[in-house]
Design a protein around this motif. Structure first.
Motif, short mmCIF file in Angstrom:
data_model
loop_
_atom_site.label_atom_id
_atom_site.label_comp_id
_atom_site.label_asym_id
_atom_site.label_seq_id
_atom_site.Cartn_x
_atom_site.Cartn_y
_atom_site.Cartn_z
N VAL A 89 40.53 30.20 44.18
CA VAL A 89 38.63 30.63 44.22
C VAL A 89 38.85 31.27 43.97
O VAL A 89 37.68 30.23 42.48
N PRO A 90 38.14 32.08 43.34
CA PRO A 90 38.74 32.77 42.37
C PRO A 90 38.77 32.75 40.71
O PRO A 90 37.84 32.85 39.65
N LEU A 91 39.80 32.49 40.91
CA LEU A 91 40.33 31.36 39.91
C LEU A 91 39.69 30.49 39.22
O LEU A 91 39.15 30.72 37.98
N TRP B 99 39.34 37.76 32.96
CA TRP B 99 39.05 37.01 34.75
C TRP B 99 40.09 36.01 35.07
O TRP B 99 41.34 36.11 35.83
N ALA B 100 40.52 35.10 34.34
CA ALA B 100 41.22 33.69 35.26
C ALA B 100 42.55 34.16 34.24
O ALA B 100 43.67 33.77 34.92
N MET C 244 33.86 30.42 32.47
CA MET C 244 34.24 30.23 30.82
C MET C 244 33.67 28.95 30.43
O MET C 244 33.13 29.27 29.12
N SER C 245 34.21 27.77 30.88
CA SER C 245 33.67 26.31 30.05
C SER C 245 31.50 26.53 29.88
O SER C 245 31.16 25.80 28.85
N LEU C 246 31.14 27.29 31.09
CA LEU C 246 29.50 27.34 30.98
C LEU C 246 29.44 27.94 29.59
O LEU C 246 28.41 27.55 29.25
N LEU D 103 40.00 43.84 34.25
CA LEU D 103 39.85 45.59 35.17
C LEU D 103 39.76 44.55 36.89
O LEU D 103 39.56 45.18 37.18
N VAL D 104 38.32 43.89 36.23
CA VAL D 104 37.72 43.21 37.65
C VAL D 104 38.28 42.65 38.48
O VAL D 104 38.84 42.24 40.11
N GLY D 105 38.89 41.17 38.01
CA GLY D 105 39.45 40.42 38.78
C GLY D 105 40.89 40.32 39.54
O GLY D 105 40.71 39.76 40.62
#
Length: 434
Positions: A110-112, A148-149, A119-121, A97-99
């Motif tokens: 940049v957001p991607l 988001w991604a 996500m990795s962290l 919804l937000v992404g």
């Protein structure tokens, strides 16, 4: 799940819709370099978006075979372990919804990259989690970043492709991405056989690093500054209110959301039913899970072949009836026959296969009802589906590890609610009845 942008006023031609039928692909593909920023839909770009789409089922399905061991190692009950699915799915819903609106304002690239890094962290945090509470929080962040991604990855494709090319690319992404639920549990079972369940999260973290590199190499900025807008979430909320006034759209929302809830009652509880109650090994369970996912994929492909030849609503109804019968049989077996292994396996296969007829078709008909707001309609659909998945997961495990009754009840209620959505809320109006 597609971008929440409705592309109003951008000059990009919409994909055509045929209510109660199929998406049309009657518009020509854009010429090379005709998309925003003169970028092309390259094979590397499509592969990267497939990767982004597959990470959510991989992050879930690699982990599902380990549920009994996670419960033991973290001193948690079945419902607490299933809550880690809930937090992940809620995060996925919110991230999608937000992404989209944020990427409409800030651009895609940049957001991607930021989402993939987060996500990795979060996956590392899952691997190191000392308690079930920490695991739930880390899974929430992991799901949010993954959602988001995913939505931005799909937005990149929609920025660059229209008409027939868009249909082809999205079909390729769906087909290849459908392999993730098959590969995920098998890979997770192999990890369990050779190592510890925490390794599955290290694998996801490693895949996230590879994904970040792939984005940097293969994904251009597809939304130039002059095409960005400042409406963001406010614009999305306004379009959402308009979409939700459409009765038939809401009906198809119920069709797809309720079916998703029934499906994830299975996803959240099947490891306990088949392993803890019936003694299957993690490998055997994962093979069965993969076979069920294969049934769902085949059913979706059959439904795609039927599009335009057979009315879509009857195809959905066939899936709903099959899912309802599977739920009733599962409930009878759980109450009176101690959930025999063969019955459980057959019911799970039927439920998963039925989802291949219900989910994609329900989503397509929902989009067909709101052609003026395709992105908003798709965003709301994805949000409802993932919230349903996250809400149902812990409820299915309320009885603990030794009973399948709550799960079977949810299977029945989900299938019944889906039928109500189709036959009552989404019933054709008199002038459109077929």
């Amino acid at each position: 799940m597609t971008d929440v942008t409705d592309h109003a006023g951008t000059g990009v031609p919409h994909l055509g819709y045929c209510p109660d039928c199929e998406y049309l692909s009657d518009q020509p593909a854009p010429e090379d370099g005709a998309g925003p920023g003169h970028a092309r839909v390259s094979a590397a770009l499509v592969a990267t978006v497939v990767f982004l789409t597959a990470i959510a089922p991989l992050a879930t399905d690699m982990y599902v075979p380990a549920f009994p061991r996670v419960a033991r190692d973290l001193g948690a009950g079945a419902t607490q372990v299933q809550l880690t699915l809930t937090t992940f799915f809620v995060g996925m819903a919110l991230g999608q919804l937000v992404g989209g609106p944020v990427s409409d304002q800030r651009g895609r690239r940049v957001p991607l990259v930021a989402a993939v890094v987060v996500m990795s962290l979060a996956s590392v945090a899952c691997a190191l989690a000392p308690s079930i509470g920490v695991m739930m929080a880390a899974r929430l962040v992991q799901g949010f970043a993954g959602g988001w991604a995913m939505v931005i990855g799909r937005a990149v494709i929609i920025d660059l492709a229209t008409g027939a090319q868009l249909v082809r690319v999205l079909n390729v992404i769906a087909a290849v991405g459908g392999l993730a639920p098959i590969v995920g549990p098998l890979l997770g079972a192999v990890i369990l056989q050779l190592s510890h369940w925490r390794v599955s999260f290290w694998v996801v973290a490693g895949l996230g690093v590879v994904m970040a590199v792939a984005v940097l190499v293969a994904v251009p900025e597809t939304l130039p500054p002059d095409q960005r807008h400042g409406g963001g979430l406010r614009t999305f909320a306004r379009a959402g209110r308009e979409v939700l006034r459409n009765r038939r759209y809401v009906g198809y929302l119920v069709v797809a959301g309720s079916a998703m809830g029934a499906l994830f009652a299975y996803v959240a509880t099947s490891a306990f039913v088949l392993q803890s109650m019936n003694g299957l090994s993690p490998i055997a369970y994962s093979v069965d899970f993969a076979a069920n996912a294969g049934g769902m994929t085949v059913a979706a492909l059959v439904a795609a072949r039927l599009a335009g030849r057979v009315p879509t609503r009857p195809v959905i109804l066939v899936g709903q009836v099959a899912a309802l019968l599977a739920g009733v049989a599962m409930l009878v077996g759980a109450i009176w026959f101690d959930t025999p292994l063969l019955l459980a396996m057959v019911c799970f296969f039927v439920l998963m296969t039925a989802q291949g007829l219900i989910g994609p078709n329900g989503g397509a008909l929902a989009a067909a009802e709101v052609p003026e707001h395709p992105g908003t309609g798709s965003a709301l659909l994805g949000f409802v589906q993932w919230v349903a998945a996250g809400t149902i997961a812990p409820l299915a495990g309320l009885g603990g590890e030794d009973t399948a009754v709550p799960m079977a009840v949810i299977m029945v209620l989900g299938a019944a609610a889906s039928m109500i959505g189709l036959l009552v809320l989404a019933r054709p109006s008199a002038e459109n009845a077929h």
